[in-house]
Each structure stands twice: as C-alpha cells, then as structure tokens.
Enzyme design. Structure first.
Site, short mmCIF file in Angstrom:
data_model
loop_
_atom_site.label_atom_id
_atom_site.label_comp_id
_atom_site.label_asym_id
_atom_site.label_seq_id
_atom_site.Cartn_x
_atom_site.Cartn_y
_atom_site.Cartn_z
N GLY A 98 0.77 -1.23 0.00
CA GLY A 98 0.00 0.00 0.00
C GLY A 98 0.80 1.28 0.00
O GLY A 98 0.22 2.37 0.05
N GLU A 108 4.81 -5.92 1.87
CA GLU A 108 4.45 -6.59 0.62
C GLU A 108 3.93 -5.57 -0.39
O GLU A 108 2.82 -5.67 -0.87
CB GLU A 108 3.45 -7.73 0.86
N GLY A 149 3.60 -3.63 -3.88
CA GLY A 149 3.67 -3.88 -5.30
C GLY A 149 3.84 -2.56 -6.04
O GLY A 149 4.87 -2.26 -6.63
N ARG A 203 -7.03 1.64 -15.04
CA ARG A 203 -7.17 2.49 -13.86
C ARG A 203 -7.90 3.82 -14.14
O ARG A 203 -8.78 4.18 -13.36
CB ARG A 203 -5.81 2.75 -13.19
N CYS A 237 -15.64 0.17 -27.05
CA CYS A 237 -17.00 0.72 -27.11
C CYS A 237 -17.56 0.93 -25.71
O CYS A 237 -18.56 0.32 -25.31
CB CYS A 237 -17.90 -0.20 -27.91
C1 LIG Z 1 -2.78 -5.87 -3.53
C2 LIG Z 1 -2.10 -6.30 -2.31
C3 LIG Z 1 -0.81 -5.84 -2.02
C4 LIG Z 1 -0.08 -4.83 -2.84
O1 LIG Z 1 -0.67 -3.62 -2.87
P1 LIG Z 1 0.12 -2.37 -3.53
O2 LIG Z 1 -0.89 -1.30 -3.50
O3 LIG Z 1 0.47 -2.81 -4.90
O4 LIG Z 1 1.31 -2.14 -2.69
C5 LIG Z 1 -0.19 -6.35 -0.91
N1 LIG Z 1 -0.80 -7.25 -0.10
C6 LIG Z 1 -2.04 -7.69 -0.34
C7 LIG Z 1 -2.64 -8.67 0.59
C8 LIG Z 1 -2.74 -7.23 -1.44
O5 LIG Z 1 -3.98 -7.66 -1.66
#
Ligand SMILES: *Cc1c(COP(=O)(O)O)cnc(C)c1O
Length: 406
Positions: free
Chosen positions: A231, A266, A268, A304, A334
C-alpha cells in the site's frame, strides 16, 4: 509540473518499430535503484524483506529483477503460486496471502513450503488438516484491526473489509496453530492502498505492536515475524510528493524494534509502478463537441483511469507534457469511460506522435482484459545499456480464441 522519461522519441520509435505499438516498457535501472533504496531504508532490521505483490506485475522477466534485489513474492492465488513454481521460487521467499481459500490451494502452498497467511478462522482447521503432522516453517495470521485504524481512502474502513480476523479471532487462531508442528508464527495486516502519508504506516506498526503484545500475554514469544502489508503510494500526479522510505522505516523502527521480530512488507505499486510506461501512438485527432486524441491503446491496456478515474500523467515524446491544448485522450473500446485523460492540458498533438502514459508499471498491464475482442500488448524490459528484452509477447487472435469450442 512534469515527469521524466528514460528514453527519447528516437529511442521510443526504435523500440516500437521492433515490438509494436502500444507497448509497455519497464525501466530496469529505475526498478533496481528503487528496490535498493527501500532495502537500504530498512537495513537496520535484520531479515527485512519486501514480498513484492505479484498481482501488480505478474511477469517473470520483471519479477526476476526484483528477486535479484532480494525481494520475495506475495501471491494471492493458485496461478500466482504456479508462476513461482515456474520460476523456481519456493519456501520462505513466498508469502501466500489469499482469502476464501480452497483447500487445494493450501495443499499446493504446503507442497511449495511457502509462508501461508490465513485470512479467516474457518480456514485454520482446513489448513491444519491439509498439513497433517508434518513439520512446517512459517504460518501467519491476517489481522484486521477494525476500528483501531482509520483506514485510507482507497481501501476504505477496515470494519467494512472482507479480510482478516479480529484480535480475539487472531488469538484463537494462534491457539489452534500453536498445537501443530509449526516453527514460526507471524502476524500480517494490510490496511492501505496507494497511501502517500508516511505516518499511516507508522500507525500500522503501532497497531501491530499492540496486537503482538496482546497475543503474547497468553503465549509469550509466540510471534516471530510481522508483515505490515503493502500500500505504499506513488505520486501519480506530479504535484504529489513521493514517500520517504527512510521516514517510514524510522517510524516503524521506533514502534517495532523492541519486539525483536522480523519485519516484512508486501508492496507492489511502489516498487514497479513509477518505472513502467505505456507507450501509445496517436491515430487521429478528432473534433467533435470536444477534441479527442485517439490512440492505439485502450482501457483494456490500462484500466485504472476508466475504472477508478485515476490520474495518469501523459507526456508527448519530443514535445513535453504541458501545452495550450485541451484534449480527451481515448482508446477504441465501445465504452465511454475508455479515456486515459479528460480535459488534459497537452502540447499540440498530431497523428504519429507517441504518448507516454506514466506510472503504469503496477496494476497496469496486469489488469488488462479482452472485452470487445481487444488484445493485450507486449511488455519489454529496458536494460541499463539501452537494449530491450521482450518479457511478454503481444496477444494474438489465436490466444483470444483458444478457449472457444467452435
Ligand atoms: C494488492 C495487495 C498488495 C499490494 O498492494 P500495492 O498497493 O500494490 O502495494 C499487498 N498485499 C495484499 C494482501 C494485497 O492484496
């Protein structure tokens, strides 16, 4: 305010001539430098690891770069586990955070020896039954802090979230798990999405600390690792400022160092998001009630903006990203929400110009779809020496029609 691009127009034209347009281009050096910055910020914490959320960019050619930078992988589905198996990754390099999890997925996770993160009390006995009396390394429990944490705008209030267990349920899960032959138990939470305030993550660490202390009243030293979730946000809008990893790390340290647990995250989006670019060529400039720039990418390449109204910055290669014109930048799907930008100020655009859509390196190509029979683009990794490597080829009609029973 503008954003930089790690290639010029001539270079981009060369890349598109080789790999086709539209195209996702990932800047390897940007990704590596960023990963190192994050790891450096948490260097005080031995065993710190970011488990990259595979769903953000599930392309092995890119995941391998992250692995080389010491990252593990956060998987949320069976296919993502199978991707890991294909890459030869297993064990504690994978954190398996699924929910509403079928037994077969626990079985595969156990086979791969990954850190299994259990979302709900109903699934603890299912996991334990799949495990039997085998010795296992690491299992986590997903904690939902409910009213303890304010939640953030995108992910919403924890009390409205389908994920995780209350503290009482976490303790009950720990009691069940501690009877099995598991070496390390951990605690996980994930309460943010695209959050740009450092303090939010410090608050998360504090909530985790309180939860660990509550668990350990009954079970001293039961918690060996904590995962603060992902996040971390990115400045999609150039007016926003990027997160200061060191500030987050210092705050987390002040909350968690005393516990002596291993600390994981974690993320991303923050890892690859700013280093992925969607390149798209202008087909037409159309005068209707408004002026539309029609490009060869559509919402199925990057959903997005259409789905969340998310802002993605756009540059026109060779012309920059600011100008006197006001355009809607649209694809060919479309659906009227197939717009990358609405009323965007840009330099004057002509057919043949290359637009760069920024910050597409996470939850971009991965959220692609085939509605309207549109096909997903290729992905290439741009190496530091300027060479490119195809890491996912373009989809073909044969791919699209493969599941059809004619
Ligand atoms: C989607 C998700 C993430 C990654 O979120 P980001 O916004 O990409 O950092 C990490 N952990 C869990 C459990 C998720 O569902």
């Amino acid at each position: 305010m503008s954003k930089t691009v790690p290639f010029n127009k001539e270079k981009a034209l060369g890349i598109l001539a080789e790999h086709g347009s539209p195209l996702y281009v990932y800047d390897e050096k940007g990704i590596r430098d960023n990963a190192q910055k994050l790891n450096d910020a948490f260097a005080w914490s031995s065993g710190y690891k970011n488990y990259f959320a595979v769903k953000a960019t599930p392309t092995p050619g890119i995941l391998r770069v992250l692995r080389e930078e010491g990252m593990g992988f956060d998987c949320s589905s069976r296919s993502e586990l199978l991707l890991m198996q294909g890459m030869g990754v297993s064990g504690n390099d994978i954190f398996f955070t699924s929910n509403n999890t079928p037994r077969e997925d626990f079985e595969l996770a156990i086979e791969l020896g990954v850190i299994v993160n259990i979302d709900d009390l109903t699934q603890v006995p299912v996991f334990l039954d799949a495990l039997g009396d085998k010795e296992y390394d690491s299992v986590a429990v997903r904690y939902n802090p409910g009213d303890e944490h304010g939640g953030n705008e995108i992910i919403g209030q924890p009390t409205e979230a389908k994920y995780g267990m209350s503290l009482e349920q976490v303790i009950e899960a720990y009691e069940m798990l501690s009877k099995a032959n598991i070496k390390h138990l951990g605690l996980h939470t994930m309460v943010a999405s695209n959050e740009l305030h450092e303090e939010f993550f410090v608050k998360t660490a504090q909530i985790i600390k309180n939860a660990v202390k509550s668990i350990e009243v009954k079970m001293p030293n039961a918690v060996k690792f904590v995962n603060l979730g992902g996040g971390f946000g990115i400045p999609y809008n150039p007016e926003d400022s990027a997160l200061d990893y060191q500030k987050i790390s210092d705050g987390v340290r002040s909350e968690l160092e005393e516990l002596g647990v291993e600390i994981y995250t974690e993320n991303g989006r923050a890892i690859t998001g700013p280093y992925g670019y969607l390149l798209t060529s202008v087909r037409y400039v159309m005068e209707k009630y408004k002026t539309y720039v029609g490009v060869d990418a559509s919402m199925h390449n990057l959903m997005r903006p259409g789905m969340y109204g998310a802002y993605h910055h756009i540059s026109v290669l060779g012309k920059g990203d600011d100008g006197d014109m006001t355009y809607d930048v649209v694809g060919s799907l479309c659906e009227n929400n197939d717009k990358f930008a609405i009323d965007r100020r840009l330099p004057e655009v002509e057919p043949g110009d290359i637009l760069v859509i920024h910050d597409a390196g996470a939850h971009g190509h991965a959220m692609g779809f085939n509605y309207n029979g549109l096909l997903r683009s290729a992905e290439v990794l741009l190496h530091e020496d300027g060479s490119t490597e195809l890491v996912r080829r373009v989809e073909t009609f044969e791919d699209y029609s493969r599941t059809i029973q004619w």
